[in-house]
Structures are given as structure tokens and as C-alpha cells.
Write a protein that holds these residues in place. Structure first.
Motif, PDB file in Angstrom:
ATOM      1  N   PHE A  33     -43.068 -19.717  -0.861  1.00  0.00           N
ATOM      2  CA  PHE A  33     -42.682 -19.307  -2.204  1.00  0.00           C
ATOM      3  C   PHE A  33     -41.786 -18.074  -2.172  1.00  0.00           C
ATOM      4  CE2 PHE A  33     -46.926 -21.288  -2.533  1.00  0.00           C
ATOM      5  CZ  PHE A  33     -46.629 -22.321  -3.404  1.00  0.00           C
ATOM      6  N   PHE A  34     -41.141 -17.812  -3.313  1.00  0.00           N
ATOM      7  CA  PHE A  34     -40.324 -16.624  -3.523  1.00  0.00           C
ATOM      8  C   PHE A  34     -39.236 -16.514  -2.455  1.00  0.00           C
ATOM      9  CE2 PHE A  34     -44.481 -15.717  -5.463  1.00  0.00           C
ATOM     10  CZ  PHE A  34     -44.077 -15.415  -6.771  1.00  0.00           C
ATOM     11  N   ASP A  35     -39.048 -15.299  -1.884  1.00  0.00           N
ATOM     12  CA  ASP A  35     -37.962 -15.094  -0.913  1.00  0.00           C
ATOM     13  C   ASP A  35     -38.157 -15.916   0.360  1.00  0.00           C
ATOM     14  OD1 ASP A  35     -36.682 -13.350  -2.595  1.00  0.00           O
ATOM     15  OD2 ASP A  35     -37.520 -11.535  -1.668  1.00  0.00           O
ATOM     16  N   ASP A  36     -39.412 -16.126   0.756  1.00  0.00           N
ATOM     17  CA  ASP A  36     -39.679 -16.987   1.921  1.00  0.00           C
ATOM     18  C   ASP A  36     -39.075 -18.369   1.714  1.00  0.00           C
ATOM     19  OD1 ASP A  36     -41.002 -15.082   3.325  1.00  0.00           O
ATOM     20  OD2 ASP A  36     -42.933 -16.119   3.412  1.00  0.00           O
ATOM     21  N   ALA A  37     -39.241 -18.886   0.499  1.00  0.00           N
ATOM     22  CA  ALA A  37     -38.734 -20.224   0.192  1.00  0.00           C
ATOM     23  C   ALA A  37     -37.211 -20.249   0.245  1.00  0.00           C
ATOM     24  CB  ALA A  37     -39.236 -20.674  -1.175  1.00  0.00           C
ATOM     25  N   LEU A  48     -34.733 -26.709  -1.813  1.00  0.00           N
ATOM     26  CA  LEU A  48     -35.374 -25.600  -2.527  1.00  0.00           C
ATOM     27  C   LEU A  48     -35.689 -26.077  -3.937  1.00  0.00           C
ATOM     28  CD1 LEU A  48     -36.198 -22.570  -2.577  1.00  0.00           C
ATOM     29  CD2 LEU A  48     -33.900 -22.104  -3.486  1.00  0.00           C
ATOM     30  N   THR A  49     -36.965 -26.025  -4.296  1.00  0.00           N
ATOM     31  CA  THR A  49     -37.384 -26.436  -5.631  1.00  0.00           C
ATOM     32  C   THR A  49     -38.046 -25.243  -6.321  1.00  0.00           C
ATOM     33  OG1 THR A  49     -39.519 -27.234  -4.808  1.00  0.00           O
ATOM     34  CG2 THR A  49     -37.715 -28.811  -4.863  1.00  0.00           C
ATOM     35  N   SER A  50     -38.809 -25.513  -7.349  1.00  0.00           N
ATOM     36  CA  SER A  50     -39.518 -24.431  -8.036  1.00  0.00           C
ATOM     37  C   SER A  50     -40.785 -24.998  -8.661  1.00  0.00           C
ATOM     38  CB  SER A  50     -38.631 -23.805  -9.108  1.00  0.00           C
ATOM     39  OG  SER A  50     -38.297 -24.763 -10.107  1.00  0.00           O
ATOM     40  N   ASP A  56     -44.615 -17.740 -18.027  1.00  0.00           N
ATOM     41  CA  ASP A  56     -43.218 -17.952 -18.425  1.00  0.00           C
ATOM     42  C   ASP A  56     -42.246 -18.063 -17.258  1.00  0.00           C
ATOM     43  OD1 ASP A  56     -43.881 -17.678 -21.193  1.00  0.00           O
ATOM     44  OD2 ASP A  56     -44.011 -15.509 -20.862  1.00  0.00           O
ATOM     45  N   GLU A  57     -42.698 -18.118 -16.034  1.00  0.00           N
ATOM     46  CA  GLU A  57     -41.774 -18.015 -14.897  1.00  0.00           C
ATOM     47  C   GLU A  57     -41.916 -19.186 -13.935  1.00  0.00           C
ATOM     48  OE1 GLU A  57     -40.738 -14.959 -11.174  1.00  0.00           O
ATOM     49  OE2 GLU A  57     -42.303 -14.480 -12.622  1.00  0.00           O
ATOM     50  N   TYR A  58     -40.760 -19.716 -13.530  1.00  0.00           N
ATOM     51  CA  TYR A  58     -40.725 -20.706 -12.446  1.00  0.00           C
ATOM     52  C   TYR A  58     -40.285 -19.972 -11.177  1.00  0.00           C
ATOM     53  CZ  TYR A  58     -41.576 -24.827 -15.248  1.00  0.00           C
ATOM     54  OH  TYR A  58     -42.176 -25.787 -16.036  1.00  0.00           O
ATOM     55  N   ILE A  59     -41.038 -20.167 -10.101  1.00  0.00           N
ATOM     56  CA  ILE A  59     -40.761 -19.429  -8.865  1.00  0.00           C
ATOM     57  C   ILE A  59     -40.201 -20.380  -7.803  1.00  0.00           C
ATOM     58  CG2 ILE A  59     -42.530 -17.702  -9.300  1.00  0.00           C
ATOM     59  CD1 ILE A  59     -44.370 -19.190  -7.434  1.00  0.00           C
ATOM     60  N   PRO A  60     -39.306 -19.869  -6.915  1.00  0.00           N
ATOM     61  CA  PRO A  60     -38.729 -20.715  -5.860  1.00  0.00           C
ATOM     62  C   PRO A  60     -39.827 -21.235  -4.933  1.00  0.00           C
ATOM     63  CG  PRO A  60     -37.535 -18.638  -6.060  1.00  0.00           C
ATOM     64  CD  PRO A  60     -38.777 -18.495  -6.876  1.00  0.00           C
ATOM     65  N   MET A  61     -39.649 -22.465  -4.473  1.00  0.00           N
ATOM     66  CA  MET A  61     -40.646 -23.074  -3.609  1.00  0.00           C
ATOM     67  C   MET A  61     -39.978 -24.088  -2.686  1.00  0.00           C
ATOM     68  SD  MET A  61     -44.005 -25.365  -4.637  1.00  0.00           S
ATOM     69  CE  MET A  61     -43.083 -26.856  -4.997  1.00  0.00           C
ATOM     70  N   CYS A  62     -40.465 -24.188  -1.461  1.00  0.00           N
ATOM     71  CA  CYS A  62     -40.097 -25.290  -0.563  1.00  0.00           C
ATOM     72  C   CYS A  62     -41.307 -25.551   0.325  1.00  0.00           C
ATOM     73  CB  CYS A  62     -38.846 -24.973   0.262  1.00  0.00           C
ATOM     74  SG  CYS A  62     -39.066 -23.725   1.531  1.00  0.00           S
ATOM     75  N   GLY A  63     -41.307 -26.691   0.977  1.00  0.00           N
ATOM     76  CA  GLY A  63     -42.475 -27.026   1.788  1.00  0.00           C
ATOM     77  C   GLY A  63     -42.144 -27.994   2.897  1.00  0.00           C
TER      78      GLY A  63
END
Length: 863
Positions: A33-37, A48-50, A56-63
Motif C-alpha cells: 500500500f501507499f508509497d510501497d505500492a 497499480l490499483t487502489s 473518504d480516501e482511496y489509497i494506492p495498492m498492488c499485490g
């Protein structure tokens, strides 16, 4: 802003691992998540998704998928990153509230254990460094994959860089407030990954590793290293071997530049093993032998007794061809014992690797038998000391099947007869499945439905399946409906469910018991880790010795002899690597003849004539001799060199803002500052990176300094023919040149080193060979003929300047030459510079001070 409980959990764990990617387990994926993603998506080239992280916030995500994580971890490790593995510590179905998660391991470049990220024939060292007020440094190193642990004390910063480079240290653990400039220099020169650990106290549970070490300066870096390993690996480290205390002055010192210039382990241009000394000598049959070979090449011995012990063993193996071939065949069946033991102790060994360990141990009695047949004193120690570890071999043979699965998840690992309870479970499972097969046959017969079948899946268990057209044939009330499909119905019966319970219970208990039994076998092997590691050391050393023997026999190498004095005599010496690589023709052999009255060879001759090859083969011959290998020559008598320095093939270092000349001067200064009378120095074309006059002056000053103040065996290659007069001035310098003849306007290189100086450089001929345009070559010829027709005073002014012993007379001749040639007389500012130059006492200055002074004076002249 309030994050979801899961994201809050992630942030709390991430705060403890700021310098690592946090692989956060969610179901079948590791999520970032966040900067790691953001960073991981670029480095791994994944989407890269979210996701909604709160109100109220969508955060960056990858897996990445859990089952494919290893390949992604390898990519990040190869780029120098760290990965914190955060696992679910409880079953989500049974957890109350948020599933508890913890980091179970921090994977770093220096602690990687997976084979996919390791090179079989290279160690993977993690190091820790401690600094002391007296300017010394404590360095500890450990290869987690093999358990090798070393510690040494180094008295200079240059020595730290050299030692880390020689051992390919991938990660360095430092104290929190380590000098920033030194850290930047390490990264620039070694590109290593940095970590920090404050504690340098030896952990109680690992105190056995420090047995016999009392010096505090050695204990501090070792303590820092061990604490870092405990904090990152979070598991037993019992396989770490007792620390080996060594002294760097027990080995030949080869600095970072010389190691690269000589292409000891990889080539300069392509960074590949092919074409290096390591490639030439690598005829080992085991991966651990490959690692030992590299260690020996990086650290040649200084102890003549130890060198001769190796040479004795190589001579014996070289002489006995049939026995050597038998050994090679047996060694070819030995797997990587060192890393197998490491994986056993680390807890990540799989069943197939345990069988590999057994098969390796099966070779040891035969290896001992062959060594006994040789009946050679030089090899008797290996035969006596090799422990077959029979108890380990017998245990594995009794417990583990010959062809086990890779994973422990589904059983099928343990042999029948090893455990009675396991045999009972297997029997229950086997009989239950037989009952199922018999039930299927009887139901088909009684109902007349030939397509009726009994199947199984994890959701519904065992079931009776009947296709729709045959449903009418089922007697009413015979089955209990369980599941409807588009073209069939599935049923169960009470009797079938009872058998299912018995079978599944037996299967589940069988798999659990097999895993437990395999774990017990692993622990019993782990108890024998010290014996296995000693065996691995002996086998790997024997492997290197047989490799030396095989290579020496194949290439016609001879045993080197070591002179008590400082005589270097090599007859028909060849460059071992070039000789092997050459596809056509025969390498031209050359002699080296430097007795105690000769310390320095001034080598002149054309480019492509073989000057650099001649110099390098002297260094490679010395290294081969001091690692215990035969050498490429007909005869070799040499001193034992304590250090080798080379200044060959400098290039711009644009990253650090250094020109070719500055790189050249840095390397030359390092050699002049560290060399002793027992060193070997190779200097190629010193001074070519600046103007002709500056170059000649610096080159002459360096030659004189080496001759008068160091007296090391030195090979000095130059195109400045003007310097050959030094043979008359310096009594321990001798001129030699590489031969060439000119036929019909074409130069023929003889590649033969002859006495005396070269008559010309043949530079235009080399340019022609390189394919430069004909009209350019013709113009160069015209210019050269014009220069050759100048009056002697003008044409030889440069030579006279370099040759004059008295500095004021040099300057007077130079000024007079300019006046006679019709050029302008010296200006007042130029005269001041010359006056100041005449007062300089060169012999009292270091080469670097002389270079800096020349630079200042030159700068004033250019204003």
C-alpha cells in the motif's frame, strides 16, 4: 481522517520496517500500500490499483500472488531492496475481530536463502563493521546459506573497501551514526545495501560462535552482525559456524582496481566469468568447490608451507590420472552439502533436498577408498578426516522415500515400516478407498446404471453421481439427494458418509504425522550440522585441488618453485587465459629474467605488440602459484609477493567527476603509497592522460621513486622512448621491448619480448590496421616525415628535457631550443614559473604532491 482497522494495522507494522517493502498477507495475496505500492508497481512492472482505505480516501495498492511471491522477491532483492514478510498468525475463520499479523522474516540481499536468488558458485556475505578511535576497523562476515562466519581487524579504510570487495559483500550492517562520507564512498565503489543495528553485544544464545575470541575489537562487529540476524530472521541460527578469526596480512593483498584490471573473476567489458582466471581454473564438480575456488583466487596465500601443501596435493592428483577421474566422477554426484546443511538448520529444506543429502553422503566412503589407494602423504589428511556421517545417511535411508514430492503439504514422504502409526493410517485410508471402489461396482450392478460413479470433492466429500437420463432407475428411498447439477444428480448414503469420515480422518492424520516425522528427521540431521559442515569443507577443498590438477594436466602447466631471494625467472611463460581462448595460432611464449640485481623492466614497443599481455601474465602467474596451482610456463622460480598493484587501462570516472588522468594518478598513487619491496607493480602507459611534457616528467619521477624508495619488482610499459635513457642512470632498471618488423609498409608484430629499447612506435601502422581512412593515413605519414626532417635540436628537445639530470639546465636547454627555432622568448610570468620549478626538490615529495604542484604551475602558465 480515520483509516480502516486493517489499514491501521498495516501502518503500525510498516512503521517498524520503514526501509523495506512490507508484503502484507491478505488471503492468497501479499498486498502493498501507499508509497510501497507505487514503487513496487514500477520495479515489478505490475498494475497499480487502489482501495478504499477509510471514509473518504482511496489509497494506492498492488499485490502479488502468495504462491508466486518468490519470483517477485528475487527481482527486488537483485535490485538491492529489503522485503518484510507479514503473515496471518491465526485462521481468519476462527479469529475474533482483526486477524493478527506479524512480520515473520526480513529478507535482505545479505540474508536471502532461496536458491533462485543465489549463485551456486558464489558466497552471499552479510557483513557488519565497527570503527575505533585509533583508526582501525572490525569487520565480521557471515554467509547465512552456508553458516560460514569470519571476523578480522583492519587498520585502514582502504583495507576495508578491499576486503569487502574481495568477498562480494552484498549487505553491510553499520552503527546508527556511521560516517556519512565513508558510507557514500562504500556505496559508490561497492554498490552495497546498508542496514543499521545499534547493539554490538554477543547474544547469549549464539555465544558458542565466539569461542576462543577474546579481543574486544573483534567481538563488537560480530555482536552487531549476530543481533541483526536474530532480529531479521526470527528463527534458530544454530548452523552458524564458530567464527574464523583471520588476519588480512596472511594473504596477498590485491586492491579493487588491480582485481578488475587482471580480470580475476569476471571480464571488464562484459562482466562475465568467461575469459577470467576463475573461468580458466574452474573444473570443479560441486557448487561448494566453485565457491572455495573463488575464495582462493581472491586471497592468495603468503605462507610458503601452506602453498606447498596445496601444490603437493595437486602434483599427486596430476600424476594419478585414473584415480583423479574416479574422484571427479564421485564428486559429480555430491550436491551442495554446505547449503543443504544450512537449509536443514534454517528449517526450509524440502524432502527432495534431504534425499540429495543422503546421495551425497553415499559418495564419501568411495571417495575415501580412492584417496587410500593413492597412498599419497599430501592427500592422507583428507582421507583420514572425512567423516561419512553414517548415522545421518542411515536415518534418511530408513525414513524418506527415494523419490519424494517437493512439498510436505500432501505427504508421500515417509517410507512404509518407519512408523507403525503412520502405517495404520495408510492402511485405513487404502482399505477405505478399496471399499469405495467395491461400493461403486456393487451399486452399478444392483441399479443397472453402468455410468454410476462415486466421486469426491473438498466441499461435499464423497458422493454418488447419476446422470439425469438414469435417475428413473434408482430405487425409491435408496439414496439421499445432496447436489443438483445441470446434467446429473449427486447423492449420499449414511454408510458412505461413515466411510468418508474414516478415510478423511486417516488421510488428515497421515499427512499431519508425515509432516511431524519429517520435521523430526530434519531436527536429527540438524544435530549433526557441525560434522556435516566439516565434511563439506574437506570435500570442497579436495574438489578445488583436483580441478587445479585437471587444468594443469590438460594445459601443460608446471609446478612453480619459490626463490629464497628476490629472483623472478620464468621460462616460456604464457598468458593462461588468452592461450586457452585463442582459436587460431599458438600463443607466443616469453621469458621473465629478473634476478636480485634487476627490479624494474622498462617495456617499450608498439600498441598491439603484447606489452600489456606480458605484464598481466606475470601477475596471473604469481597469483596462480600462490593459490597452489601449477603455472603456464616451462619453468618458474619466483618470490612470494605480498601485494600486486596494477595501473592498466584507465578511463574517465564520470560519476565521481574524475578524468582519465586523475583516475590514472589515483591508481598510481595507491600503488606507490602501499607497495613494499616484496610487491609486484604493473604500470601501463603512465602519463598519457596529460600533455607530453607533463607525462614524461611524471612517468620519469614515478620510475625513479619506485627504483630509489620502494625497490619492488616492477613492469613499466611506456610509449615515451625518451625514458629508455634511465637504464644508464638507474642501476636496477633494464630496457626490454616487444618486437615488430616492417615489411612493404606493413607492420608485423612478433609478440616477443627482446632485450633493449624499441626503435619506433609504429603508431601509424596500428591506425591503418584499425581501418582509418586511407587519406588520413597518408596525411599522417606526411606529417611524420616532416617532423623527422626537423633539426635535431628541435626534434630531440623533448628527449633532452626528460634526460637532463639538473633541473635548471633542463629549463635552459628548453628555452634555448625555443629561441633557436624562432619562437617567442619566455615572458616574465613564464620565467617565474620556471624559477619556482627549478627550486622544487622532487625526491622529497610524494608522487601525489608532485602531481598537484605540476598542476598548479601548469594552471599559471595557461592564464
Amino acid at each position: 481522517m480515520s483509516y480502516t482497522p486493517m489499514i491501521q494495522q498495516y501502518l503500525a507494522i510498516k512503521a517498524q520496517y520503514q526501509d523495506a517493502f512490507l508484503f502484507f498477507r491478505l488471503g492468497d495475496f501479499y498486498e502493498l500500500f501507499f508509497d510501497d505500492a507505487k514503487k513496487a508497481s514500477k520495479e515489478l512492472e505490475i498494475a497499480l490499483t487502489s482501495r478504499n482505505g477509510g471514509k473518504d480516501e482511496y489509497i494506492p495498492m498492488c499485490g502479488v500472488p502468495y504462491h508466486a511471491a518468490k519470483q517477485y522477491i528475487k527481482v527486488l532483492i537483485d535490485k538491492g531492496y529489503k522485503i518484510a514478510i507479514c503473515e496471518q498468525m491465526e485462521d481468519p475463520k476462527q479469529a475474533k475481530g482483526m486477524v493478527r499479523r506479524e512480520v515473520i522474516q526480513l529478507i535482505t540481499p545479505g540474508t536471502i536463502m532461496e536458491d533462485d536468488s543465489l549463485q551456486p558458485k558464489r558466497n552471499n556475505f552479510l557483513a557488519a563493521l565497527s570503527t575505533y578511535k585509533d583508526g582501525s576497523f572490525g569487520l565480521a562476515m557471515s554467509d547465512l546459506t552456508t553458516g560460514e562466519t569470519r571476523v578480522t581487524l583492519i587498520d585502514s579504510w582502504d583495507g576495508v573497501i578491499q576486503e569487502m570487495d574481495a568477498n562480494d559483500v552484498r549487505e553491510l550492517v553499520l552503527e546508527p551514526h556511521f560516517d556519512v562520507r565513508k558510507k557514500e564512498e562504500l556505496f559508490e565503489k561497492l554498490n552495497t545495501t546498508f542496514s543499521e543495528n545499534e547493539s554490538d553485544q554477543i547474544p547469549d544464545q549464539l555465544s558458542a560462535i565466539t569461542e576462543g575470541i577474546s579481543q574486544e575489537k573483534l567481538l563488537h562487529p560480530l555482536g552487531r552482525l549476530l543481533n541483526y540476524l536474530l532480529s531479521t530472521q526470527k528463527r534458530s541460527l544454530d548452523h552458524l559456524q564458530q567464527a574464523d578469526v583471520y588476519h588480512i596480512n596472511e594473504y596477498m593483498m590485491i586492491d579493487q582496481h588491480s582485481r578488475r584490471n587482471l580480470e580475476l573473476t569476471q571480464t571488464n567489458r562484459e562482466k562475465k566469468t568467461y575469459g577470467s582466471l576463475l573461468w580458466l581454473l574452474d573444473d570443479v564438480k560441486t557448487a561448494m568447490g566453485g565457491r572455495r575456488l573463488k575464495q582462493w583466487i581472491e586471497k592468495p596465500l603468503l605462507n610458503q608451507k601452506k602453498i606447498n601443501q596445496r601444490l603437493d596435493a595437486v602434483a599427486a592428483l596430476k600424476q594419478h590420472l585414473l584415480e583423479r577421474e574416479s574422484l571427479r566422477e564421485l564428486l559429480g554426484n555430491v550436491y551442495d552439502l554446505e547449503r543443504l546443511v544450512g537449509r536443514v538448520s534454517f528449517g526450509n529444506v524440502n524432502p527432495r533436498e534431504v534425499v540429495q543429502l543422503r546421495r551425497s553422503l553415499e559418495q564419501v566412503p568411495e571417495i575415501k577408498r580412492v584417496l587410500a589407494e593413492l597412498d599419497e602423504q599430501s592427500l592422507s589428511e583428507y582421507e583420514k578426516e572425512m567423516d561419512p556421517c553414517e548415522a545421518v545417511r542411515t536415518l534418511i535411508d530408513r525414513a524418506v522415500v527415494d523419490d519424494p514430492p517437493f512439498s510436505t503439504a500432501d505427504g508421500g514422504i515417509i517410507k512404509s515400516g518407519y512408523n507403525k502409526t503412520l502405517d495404520q493410517y495408510r492402511d485405513a485410508s487404502k482399505n477405505g478407498k478399496r471399499w469405495i471402489a467395491e461400493l461403486e461396482a456393487s451399486e452399478r450392478a444392483s441399479t443397472g446404471i453402468k455410468s454410476l460413479k462415486i466421486g469426491y470433492n473438498r466441499v461435499f466429500g464423497y458422493y454418488i453421481e447419476v446422470s439425469r437420463p438414469n435417475l428413473k432407475l434408482i430405487p425409491e428411498g435408496r439414496y439421499e439427494r445432496r447436489q443438483t447439477l445441470s446434467n446429473a444428480e449427486r447423492f449420499i448414503t449414511p454408510e458412505l458418509k461413515e466411510k468418508e469420515r474414516i478415510i478423511l480422518e486417516a488421510e488428515e492424520k497421515r499427512v499431519e504425522l508425515e509432516f511431524q516425522l519429517f520435521s523430526d528427521v530434519r531436527l536429527k540431521i540438524k544435530d549433526q550440522a557441525t560434522r556435516l559442515q566439516k565434511l563439506a569443507r574437506l570435500v570442497s577443498t579436495l574438489d578445488v585441488l583436483q580441478s587445479f590438477a585437471a587444468v594443469s594436466d590438460r594445459n601443460g602447466y608446471v609446478r612453480p618453485r619459490f626463490s629464497k631471494g628476490r629472483t623472478l625467472t620464468i621460462k616460456n611463460s604464457r598468458h593462461p587465459v588468452i592461450e586457452r581462448v585463442m582459436r587460431r595460432g599458438t600463443f607466443v611464449a616469453n621469458d621473465f629474467d629478473m634476478d636480485e640485481s634487476c627490479d624494474l623492466l622498462m617495456i617499450t614497443g608498439p600498441n598491439m605488440g603484447g606489452k600489456s599481455t606480458y605484464m598481466r601474465q606475470a601477475a596471473l602467474t604469481a597469483i596462480m602459484a600462490q593459490i597452489g596451482c601449477f603455472v603456464a610456463a616451462d619453468e618458474a622460480h619466483m618470490p612470494i609477493f605480498d601485494q600486486i598493484f596494477t595501473r592498466i587501462g584507465a578511463a574517465d570516472d564520470l560519476v565521481s567527476g574524475q578524468s582519465t588522468f586523475m583516475v590514472e594518478m589515483d591508481e598510481a598513487n595507491y600503488a606507490l603509497s602501499h607497495a613494499t619491496q616484496n610487491s609486484l607493480i604493473l604500470l601501463d602507459e603512465i602519463g598519457r592522460g596529460t600533455s607530453t611534457y607533463d607525462g614524461i616528467a611524471i612517468a620519469q619521477a614515478i620510475v625513479e621513486y619506485i627504483h630509489d624508495h620502494i625497490a619492488a619488482k616492477t613492469f613499466f610499459s611506456t610509449h615515451y622512448h625518451e625514458l629508455t635513457f634511465l637504464e644508464e642512470k638507474l642501476d636496477r632498471l633494464r630496457n626490454v621491448h616487444v618486437g615488430a618488423i616492417e615489411e612493404n609498409g606493413t607492420v608485423v608484430f612478433l609478440h616477443k619480448v627482446l632485450e633493449g629499447q624499441a626503435d619506433k612506435s609504429y603508431g601509424i601502422h596500428v591506425a591503418k590496421l584499425a581501418g582509418l581512412p586511407d587519406h588520413l593515413i597518408q596525411r599522417a605519414d606526411e606529417i611524420l616525415r616532416g617532423l623527422e626532417q626537423l633539426p635535431d635540436s628541435e626534434r630531440d628537445a623533448q628527449a633532452e628535457t626528460a634526460a637532463a639530470e639538473d633541473e635548471p639546465e633542463q629549463l635552459a636547454l628548453f628555452a634555448e631550443s625555443r629561441e633557436n627555432s624562432g619562437t617567442q622568448v619566455l615572458s616574465r610570468s613564464e620565467q617565474k614559473v620556471l624559477d619556482e620549478l627549478s627550486k622544487i626538490e622532487l625526491l622529497t615529495m610524494t608522487p601525489m604532491d608532485a602531481m598537484n604542484k605540476l598542476f598548479q604551475l601548469q594552471k599559471r602558465l595557461k592564464k
